[in-house]
Design an enzyme around this catalytic site. Structure first.
Site, PDB file in Angstrom:
ATOM      1  N   ARG A  52       0.813  -1.219   0.000  1.00 45.19           N
ATOM      2  CA  ARG A  52       0.000   0.000   0.000  1.00 45.19           C
ATOM      3  C   ARG A  52       0.845   1.267   0.000  1.00 45.19           C
ATOM      4  O   ARG A  52       0.446   2.303  -0.508  1.00 45.19           O
ATOM      5  CB  ARG A  52      -0.943  -0.019   1.216  1.00 45.19           C
ATOM      6  CG  ARG A  52      -1.770   1.214   1.258  1.00 45.19           C
ATOM      7  CD  ARG A  52      -2.745   1.419   2.424  1.00 45.19           C
ATOM      8  NE  ARG A  52      -2.843   0.494   3.491  1.00 45.19           N
ATOM      9  CZ  ARG A  52      -2.193   0.626   4.662  1.00 45.19           C
ATOM     10  NH1 ARG A  52      -1.353   1.618   4.877  1.00 45.19           N
ATOM     11  NH2 ARG A  52      -2.394  -0.262   5.601  1.00 45.19           N
ATOM     12  N   TYR A 105     -14.978  20.848 -13.000  1.00 44.52           N
ATOM     13  CA  TYR A 105     -15.555  19.557 -13.380  1.00 44.52           C
ATOM     14  C   TYR A 105     -16.724  19.236 -12.434  1.00 44.52           C
ATOM     15  O   TYR A 105     -16.582  19.357 -11.205  1.00 44.52           O
ATOM     16  CB  TYR A 105     -14.421  18.537 -13.271  1.00 44.52           C
ATOM     17  CG  TYR A 105     -14.758  17.107 -13.544  1.00 44.52           C
ATOM     18  CD1 TYR A 105     -15.207  16.696 -14.800  1.00 44.52           C
ATOM     19  CD2 TYR A 105     -14.583  16.138 -12.558  1.00 44.52           C
ATOM     20  CE1 TYR A 105     -15.484  15.365 -15.053  1.00 44.52           C
ATOM     21  CE2 TYR A 105     -14.843  14.795 -12.810  1.00 44.52           C
ATOM     22  CZ  TYR A 105     -15.307  14.419 -14.054  1.00 44.52           C
ATOM     23  OH  TYR A 105     -15.575  13.104 -14.297  1.00 44.52           O
ATOM     24  N   ASP A 177      -6.579  21.873 -11.588  1.00 43.69           N
ATOM     25  CA  ASP A 177      -6.898  20.677 -12.367  1.00 43.69           C
ATOM     26  C   ASP A 177      -6.319  20.912 -13.762  1.00 43.69           C
ATOM     27  O   ASP A 177      -6.788  21.755 -14.516  1.00 43.69           O
ATOM     28  CB  ASP A 177      -8.423  20.486 -12.418  1.00 43.69           C
ATOM     29  CG  ASP A 177      -8.835  19.192 -13.131  1.00 43.69           C
ATOM     30  OD1 ASP A 177      -8.105  18.768 -14.055  1.00 43.69           O
ATOM     31  OD2 ASP A 177      -9.890  18.625 -12.787  1.00 43.69           O
ATOM     32  N   LYS A 202      -7.571  10.251 -18.681  1.00 40.49           N
ATOM     33  CA  LYS A 202      -7.764  10.899 -19.967  1.00 40.49           C
ATOM     34  C   LYS A 202      -6.523  10.676 -20.843  1.00 40.49           C
ATOM     35  O   LYS A 202      -6.348   9.603 -21.360  1.00 40.49           O
ATOM     36  CB  LYS A 202      -8.085  12.382 -19.748  1.00 40.49           C
ATOM     37  CG  LYS A 202      -9.226  12.608 -18.724  1.00 40.49           C
ATOM     38  CD  LYS A 202     -10.582  12.151 -19.225  1.00 40.49           C
ATOM     39  CE  LYS A 202     -11.668  12.081 -18.166  1.00 40.49           C
ATOM     40  NZ  LYS A 202     -11.931  13.289 -17.414  1.00 40.49           N
TER      41      LYS A 202
HETATM   42  C1  LIG Z   1     -12.645  13.390 -16.201  1.00 42.25           C
HETATM   43  C2  LIG Z   1     -12.143  14.528 -15.405  1.00 42.25           C
HETATM   44  C3  LIG Z   1     -11.815  14.366 -14.061  1.00 42.25           C
HETATM   45  C4  LIG Z   1     -12.071  13.077 -13.312  1.00 42.25           C
HETATM   46  O1  LIG Z   1     -11.337  12.000 -13.773  1.00 42.25           O
HETATM   47  P1  LIG Z   1     -11.828  10.495 -13.516  1.00 42.25           P
HETATM   48  O2  LIG Z   1     -10.611   9.697 -13.725  1.00 42.25           O
HETATM   49  O3  LIG Z   1     -12.923  10.254 -14.484  1.00 42.25           O
HETATM   50  O4  LIG Z   1     -12.315  10.434 -12.104  1.00 42.25           O
HETATM   51  C5  LIG Z   1     -11.293  15.439 -13.389  1.00 42.25           C
HETATM   52  N1  LIG Z   1     -11.101  16.623 -13.990  1.00 42.25           N
HETATM   53  C6  LIG Z   1     -11.400  16.825 -15.283  1.00 42.25           C
HETATM   54  C7  LIG Z   1     -11.159  18.160 -15.890  1.00 42.25           C
HETATM   55  C8  LIG Z   1     -11.939  15.785 -16.035  1.00 42.25           C
HETATM   56  O5  LIG Z   1     -12.294  16.007 -17.310  1.00 42.25           O
END
Ligand SMILES: *Cc1c(COP(=O)(O)O)cnc(C)c1O
Length: 386
Positions: A52, A105, A177, A202
């Protein structure tokens, strides 16, 4: 030797000689780690102590992300949203007031609205165009400012350096972000953020086959992030980390193609009847263009457009249903093109953006853009017959 970003991308987080020369680190499946003797066990000096707490696989991706983001350290999370939650929890406590861009988001907003108030944190949203004007919203108990550029669904840019400079005056932590740009096209820590978050799901994973997140921290934010991450017991399964490491090596070539395809598609789309505003900060006509040009070194494949006034919800749905190469699906950043309807009604509280416009978000994939244009053309003709 200072390396160019593409060179860094190939070498970051790899140490072949530590693993018998194999190019990639091993995918370590592990819980227990054995010690040679009790002195080593209680001495806390062995590099690895328990699955972990980290493995050569997780350390490799963490080191790569820290290097690309220009960070003191990075931690992995089991999704992008989990990375956002961990990052926020690492810098707030009961009694604090935090500020989030109105364009964050959606699930970030859900976490902030449903979890944080229960722990005594008050949450307020600000206009993403606020820049240094954010000072007016500061209270004695303001401890964190969350930035996301471009904003989710509506793609507003934010003046991160101005916001960060203001936040620094009150010693508030700045979180960014950075998913749209990826660490290749923007390094928020160099613009004044303390924590930079990636939904690696992504572009880093890049193939729509795993969920993964990361948080990179500067010296100031790293101790708290590391402590919180450990206390929460966060851990990402090795096969998913492997997919992140594998995706990372081709990030640059994929992003370059996403960018080219997106520019080709948007160049066509902007001249089509029934197509109104295009939302993509890398276009000179976009209100965020100057900031994008100043702070980012590239653009990716996520964009949106509004239909012209008078388009109906039924027409938006007919358009989406008539697409065949663009899949209807959430998320983005994989090799494939995707489309979703944008529904802003009731979502935002600090600004009024396009609540009444009919909009579609597109992820432009790695298909030939000529085929994507044909697909969009067919869908437009279906939704708006002559
Ligand atoms: C998709 C997304 C997230 C979250 O990511 P997940 O892996 O789907 O939890 C966070 N910030 C942005 C800008 C996103 O497009």
């Amino acid at each position: 030797m200072s390396l160019k970003p593409d060179t860094k991308l190939m070498h970051a987080g790899r140490d072949p000689q530590a693993f018998h020369g194999f190019v990639n680190p091993p995918v370590v499946h592990a819980s227990t780690v054995l010690y040679p003797d009790v002195e080593t066990m209680i001495g806390g000096k062995q590099a690895y102590s328990y699955g972990r707490r980290g493995t050569p696989t997780t350390n490799s991706l963490e080191a790569a992300i820290a290097e690309l983001e220009g960070a003191a350290g990075a931690k992995l999370a089991n999704s992008g949203l989990n990375a956002i939650a961990l990052a926020l929890l690492s810098c707030v406590k009961s009694g604090d007031h935090i500020l989030l861009a109105d364009t964050v988001y959606g699930p970030t907003r859900h976490f902030a609205d449903t979890v944080l108030p229960g722990f005594g944190v008050s949450v307020e949203y600000y206009d993403p165009a606020i820049a240094g004007g954010i000072k007016a919203l500061f209270r004695p108990e303001t401890t964190a400012v969350f930035v996301e550029a471009p904003g989710s669904l509506t793609f507003e840019m934010q003046d991160l350096p101005a916001i960060a400079a203001a936040a620094r005056e009150i010693d508030a932590t700045v979180l960014a972000d950075n998913t749209w740009a990826s660490p290749l096209y923007c390094q928020p820590l160099s613009l004044g953020a303390d924590l930079s978050i990636q939904a690696c799901t992504k572009y880093i994973v890049g193939h729509s086959d795993a969920m993964l997140g990361s948080i990179a921290a500067n010296e100031r934010a790293w101790p708290k992030l590391q402590a919180l991450h450990g206390a929460m017991g966060s851990h990402v399964a090795p096969d998913d980390v492997f997919l992140g490491l594998r995706g990372l090596r081709t990030l640059s070539v994929r992003l370059e193609q996403h960018r080219k395809n997106t520019l080709a598609v948007l160049d066509w789309l902007k001249d089509q009847p029934h197509v109104g505003k295009i939302r993509y900060p890398a276009l000179a006509a976009d209100p965020g263009y100057e900031i994008w040009k100043r702070d980012f070194s590239g653009s990716s494949g996520l964009c949106a457009f509004d239909f012209t006034e008078g388009a109906s919800l039924q027409q938006t749905h007919a358009f989406l249903d008539a697409l065949s190469l663009f899949g209807l699906g959430f998320s983005w950043g994989g090799f494939e093109s995707l489309a979703i309807p944008v529904r802003l009604k009731g979502m935002r509280t600090a600004t009024q953006t396009g609540e009444n416009s009919q909009s579609v978000r597109l992820h432009i994939g790695l298909e030939d853009p000529e085929d994507l244009i044909k697909d969009l053309d067919k869908a437009l003709r279906t939704a708006f017959p002559a």
